[in-house]
Scaffold this active site. Structure first.
Site, mmCIF file in Angstrom:
data_model
loop_
_atom_site.group_PDB
_atom_site.id
_atom_site.type_symbol
_atom_site.label_atom_id
_atom_site.label_comp_id
_atom_site.label_asym_id
_atom_site.label_seq_id
_atom_site.Cartn_x
_atom_site.Cartn_y
_atom_site.Cartn_z
ATOM 1 N N SER A 38 3.423 42.495 38.999
ATOM 2 C CA SER A 38 2.542 42.764 40.129
ATOM 3 C C SER A 38 2.210 44.242 40.326
ATOM 4 O O SER A 38 1.208 44.567 40.948
ATOM 5 C CB SER A 38 3.128 42.205 41.425
ATOM 6 O OG SER A 38 4.233 42.964 41.848
ATOM 7 N N LYS A 94 5.934 46.629 46.286
ATOM 8 C CA LYS A 94 4.488 46.607 46.529
ATOM 9 C C LYS A 94 4.040 47.969 47.031
ATOM 10 O O LYS A 94 4.828 48.768 47.511
ATOM 11 C CB LYS A 94 4.114 45.560 47.598
ATOM 12 C CG LYS A 94 4.546 44.149 47.297
ATOM 13 C CD LYS A 94 3.780 43.538 46.157
ATOM 14 C CE LYS A 94 4.302 42.133 45.879
ATOM 15 N NZ LYS A 94 3.969 41.670 44.574
#
Length: 159
Positions: A38, A94
């Site tokens: 990610s 993230k």
């Protein structure tokens, strides 16, 4: 005092100081291994990062952050069992896209429940992976509770 006793006392004091310093650093720093795609190309699977623990209130948009994943059914982020870290804790990495008071950025894509231009409310964070095709983040999940914030990535340590 005789010299051997002084040396022994100095060694003991040094050991106590070392253990104390280690405990303080452990409370402030964390090493996390990247597992997933990610955050590519910024971070690759297997990369290790040094995380400076802190408060979400001090974090700024643009920082790469580590979030704690609450265990159990009905949690905000479905992760595979191999994502479980040491001590049973699950972390996710993230980019912090917006903090309370910031505006939700445009271009998050279809299907997002977040209205572009609205303010992020107190106690919430907007997080995005650098690789949208391989990331489960605020595009799908909406705003993330700030209570899951662990800290900011200070540096990549390599593999």
């Amino acid at each position: 005092m005789n010299p051997p006793v002084i040396l022994l006392a100095a060694a003991l004091l040094s050991a106590v100081a070392g253990v104390t310093a280690l405990l303080v650093l452990r409370r402030r720093l964390l090493v996390v291994t990247v597992d997933g795609h990610s955050m590519r190309p910024t971070l690759e699977p297997g990369d290790r990062v040094l995380v400076r623990r802190g408060s979400a209130a001090r974090a700024r948009a643009g920082a790469i952050t580590v979030l704690r994943h609450p265990a159990g059914p009905g949690t905000w982020l479905p992760l595979p069992p191999e994502a479980v870290g040491e001590g049973g804790q699950i972390y996710t990495i993230k980019r912090l896209a917006a903090v309370p008071g910031d505006r939700v950025p445009g271009g998050l894509g279809p299907g997002t429940a977040l209205a572009s231009g609205t303010a992020v409310p107190p106690g919430c964070l907007l997080v995005l992976g650098d690789n949208p095709a391989q990331s489960v983040d605020s595009r799908q999940l909406g705003l993330i509770p700030a209570e899951y914030f662990v800290g900011v990535v200070a540096r990549r340590l390599g593999r």
